[in-house]
Scaffold this motif. Structure first.
Motif, PDB file in Angstrom:
ATOM      1  N   ASP A  35      -6.351   4.890 -16.357  1.00 18.00           N
ATOM      2  CA  ASP A  35      -7.584   5.360 -16.030  1.00 18.00           C
ATOM      3  C   ASP A  35      -8.931   4.759 -16.852  1.00 18.00           C
ATOM      4  N   ARG A  36      -8.810   4.399 -18.066  1.00 15.86           N
ATOM      5  CA  ARG A  36      -9.738   3.705 -18.937  1.00 15.86           C
ATOM      6  C   ARG A  36     -10.391   2.422 -17.977  1.00 15.86           C
ATOM      7  N   VAL A  37      -9.513   1.982 -17.241  1.00 17.16           N
ATOM      8  CA  VAL A  37     -10.228   0.518 -16.807  1.00 17.16           C
ATOM      9  C   VAL A  37     -10.406   0.743 -15.275  1.00 17.16           C
ATOM     10  N   ILE A  38     -10.586   2.105 -14.658  1.00 12.29           N
ATOM     11  CA  ILE A  38     -11.003   2.246 -13.289  1.00 12.29           C
ATOM     12  C   ILE A  38     -12.084   3.205 -13.417  1.00 12.29           C
ATOM     13  N   TYR A  39     -12.994   2.836 -12.531  1.00  8.44           N
ATOM     14  CA  TYR A  39     -14.365   3.769 -12.421  1.00  8.44           C
ATOM     15  C   TYR A  39     -13.998   4.782 -11.436  1.00  8.44           C
ATOM     16  N   ASP A  40     -14.559   5.893 -11.409  1.00 11.88           N
ATOM     17  CA  ASP A  40     -14.458   7.014 -10.685  1.00 11.88           C
ATOM     18  C   ASP A  40     -14.651   6.707  -9.143  1.00 11.88           C
ATOM     19  N   ASP A  41     -15.629   5.715  -9.114  1.00 14.84           N
ATOM     20  CA  ASP A  41     -16.164   5.491  -7.441  1.00 14.84           C
ATOM     21  C   ASP A  41     -15.020   4.411  -6.994  1.00 14.84           C
ATOM     22  N   GLU A  42     -14.447   3.513  -7.872  1.00 19.71           N
ATOM     23  CA  GLU A  42     -13.382   2.761  -7.240  1.00 19.71           C
ATOM     24  C   GLU A  42     -12.266   3.319  -6.646  1.00 19.71           C
ATOM     25  N   LEU A  43     -11.798   4.278  -7.039  1.00 22.51           N
ATOM     26  CA  LEU A  43     -10.513   4.884  -6.925  1.00 22.51           C
ATOM     27  C   LEU A  43     -10.701   5.764  -5.437  1.00 22.51           C
ATOM     28  N   VAL A  44     -10.279   5.364  -4.368  1.00 27.04           N
ATOM     29  CA  VAL A  44     -10.245   5.946  -2.941  1.00 27.04           C
ATOM     30  C   VAL A  44      -8.855   6.883  -3.032  1.00 27.04           C
ATOM     31  N   SER A  45      -7.596   6.451  -3.276  1.00 22.17           N
ATOM     32  CA  SER A  45      -6.415   7.407  -3.377  1.00 22.17           C
ATOM     33  C   SER A  45      -5.436   6.901  -4.145  1.00 22.17           C
ATOM     34  N   PHE A  46      -4.583   7.858  -4.742  1.00 27.97           N
ATOM     35  CA  PHE A  46      -3.799   7.415  -5.635  1.00 27.97           C
ATOM     36  C   PHE A  46      -2.409   8.309  -5.445  1.00 27.97           C
ATOM     37  N   ASN A  47      -1.186   7.864  -5.125  1.00 26.22           N
ATOM     38  CA  ASN A  47      -0.290   8.645  -4.626  1.00 26.22           C
ATOM     39  C   ASN A  47       1.088   8.152  -5.797  1.00 26.22           C
ATOM     40  N   VAL A  48       1.848   9.122  -6.235  1.00 25.81           N
ATOM     41  CA  VAL A  48       2.914   9.012  -7.331  1.00 25.81           C
ATOM     42  C   VAL A  48       3.863   9.639  -6.417  1.00 25.81           C
ATOM     43  N   ARG A  49       4.987   8.875  -6.350  1.00 22.22           N
ATOM     44  CA  ARG A  49       6.249   9.267  -5.879  1.00 22.22           C
ATOM     45  C   ARG A  49       7.428   9.213  -6.799  1.00 22.22           C
ATOM     46  N   ILE A  50       8.213  10.041  -7.243  1.00 24.91           N
ATOM     47  CA  ILE A  50       9.298  10.026  -7.912  1.00 24.91           C
ATOM     48  C   ILE A  50      10.351  10.588  -7.367  1.00 24.91           C
ATOM     49  N   GLU A  51      11.416   9.698  -7.361  1.00 22.92           N
ATOM     50  CA  GLU A  51      12.812  10.024  -6.573  1.00 22.92           C
ATOM     51  C   GLU A  51      13.986   9.722  -7.270  1.00 22.92           C
ATOM     52  N   LYS A  52      15.054  10.201  -6.915  1.00 18.04           N
ATOM     53  CA  LYS A  52      16.368   9.734  -7.467  1.00 18.04           C
ATOM     54  C   LYS A  52      17.215   9.259  -6.568  1.00 18.04           C
ATOM     55  N   ASP A  53      17.717   7.912  -6.687  1.00 21.82           N
ATOM     56  CA  ASP A  53      18.297   7.194  -5.723  1.00 21.82           C
ATOM     57  C   ASP A  53      19.857   7.660  -5.831  1.00 21.82           C
ATOM     58  N   GLY A  54      20.677   6.767  -4.982  1.00 20.81           N
ATOM     59  CA  GLY A  54      21.984   7.018  -4.896  1.00 20.81           C
ATOM     60  C   GLY A  54      22.870   6.620  -6.077  1.00 20.81           C
ATOM     61  N   LYS A  55      22.369   5.718  -6.928  1.00 16.57           N
ATOM     62  CA  LYS A  55      22.896   5.008  -8.114  1.00 16.57           C
ATOM     63  C   LYS A  55      22.437   5.759  -9.388  1.00 16.57           C
ATOM     64  N   ASN A  56      21.928   7.073  -9.133  1.00 16.21           N
ATOM     65  CA  ASN A  56      21.657   7.742 -10.487  1.00 16.21           C
ATOM     66  C   ASN A  56      20.489   6.985 -11.329  1.00 16.21           C
ATOM     67  N   GLN A  57      19.524   6.438 -10.279  1.00 10.78           N
ATOM     68  CA  GLN A  57      18.482   5.986 -10.962  1.00 10.78           C
ATOM     69  C   GLN A  57      17.013   6.596 -10.742  1.00 10.78           C
ATOM     70  N   TYR A  58      16.247   6.836 -11.495  1.00 19.93           N
ATOM     71  CA  TYR A  58      15.022   7.094 -11.151  1.00 19.93           C
ATOM     72  C   TYR A  58      13.983   6.353 -10.432  1.00 19.93           C
ATOM     73  N   VAL A  59      13.349   6.474  -9.355  1.00 22.87           N
ATOM     74  CA  VAL A  59      12.458   5.472  -8.941  1.00 22.87           C
ATOM     75  C   VAL A  59      11.178   6.002  -8.875  1.00 22.87           C
ATOM     76  N   VAL A  60      10.277   5.248  -9.580  1.00 16.79           N
ATOM     77  CA  VAL A  60       8.801   5.553  -9.604  1.00 16.79           C
ATOM     78  C   VAL A  60       7.888   4.550  -8.928  1.00 16.79           C
ATOM     79  N   LYS A  61       7.211   5.341  -7.900  1.00 15.47           N
ATOM     80  CA  LYS A  61       6.522   4.396  -7.176  1.00 15.47           C
ATOM     81  C   LYS A  61       5.102   5.004  -7.245  1.00 15.47           C
ATOM     82  N   PHE A  62       4.011   4.025  -7.289  1.00 17.17           N
ATOM     83  CA  PHE A  62       2.600   4.011  -7.269  1.00 17.17           C
ATOM     84  C   PHE A  62       2.196   3.365  -6.117  1.00 17.17           C
ATOM     85  N   ASN A  63       1.228   4.068  -5.401  1.00 22.67           N
ATOM     86  CA  ASN A  63       0.347   3.341  -4.385  1.00 22.67           C
ATOM     87  C   ASN A  63      -1.120   3.713  -4.659  1.00 22.67           C
TER      88      ASN A  63
END
Length: 178
Positions: free
Chosen positions: A28-56
């Motif tokens: 957040d410190r390196v991004i200006y408010d007017d630069e950010l259009v959208s930001f999605n965070v997805r956290i899921e657990k896969d079949g291998k008992n690993q957590y997957v964190v996805k940022f878009n």
């Protein structure tokens, strides 16, 4: 920084939200408010008992995708936030250097090494398997994941198809011909 968080197979507790927010403060410190259009965070657990964190993240048309996996959810968040911060800084540096070059008129050939090229706009590369499904399954998957497009092999025709959503929310089908 505003973002939308979703979970699949994981309960997004207040502790996880607070930890994520703390880790994203560095970004957040390196991004200006007017630069950010959208930001999605997805956290899921896969079949291998690993957590997957996805940022878009969409920064004025520049898309940054990050995906990290780890058996510990907090470590996965650490890895993903570090990778996101690195990519945001890299993108901002690239934009800064590109704008600087544009403001100083210098005559040189277009193909000179070090020049900005369209491929420099690619912020990440991810190899995915081509999914085999029928059209109904593809539409349902696109809706469920809230994607703007989906490429798949149509099991009924054997051809590669692409579904995409336009600005009005309408879904269109492109059938690729070989």
């Amino acid at each position: 920084m505003d973002y939308r968080i979703t979970g699949k197979g994981v309960e997004i507790s207040d502790a996880i939200k607070n930890y994520l927010e703390k880790r994203l403060d560095k970004v957040d410190r390196v991004i200006y408010d007017d630069e950010l259009v959208s930001f999605n965070v997805r956290i899921e657990k896969d079949g291998k008992n690993q957590y997957v964190v996805k940022f878009n993240m969409n920064l004025k048309g520049n898309i940054i995708n990050v995906e990290e996996r780890h058996p510990d959810i907090y470590t996965a968040i650490d890895f993903a936030s570090d990778a996101l911060e690195k990519q945001v800084k890299k993108l901002k540096e690239k934009i800064k250097n590109h704008d600087h070059r544009r403001s100083v008129p210098v005559e040189r050939p277009l193909e000179e090494p070090g020049e900005f090229s369209p491929s420099d706009k690619i912020s990440s590369v991810k190899r995915v398997s081509l999914l085999n499904m029928d059209l109904d399954e593809a539409v349902m998957q696109m809706e469920e994941l809230n994607h703007k497009f989906l490429v798949f092999r149509n099991v009924n025709t054997g051809e590669i198809n692409m579904l995409y959503r336009d600005e009005d929310g309408e879904i269109h089908l492109l059938e690729m011909a070989e």
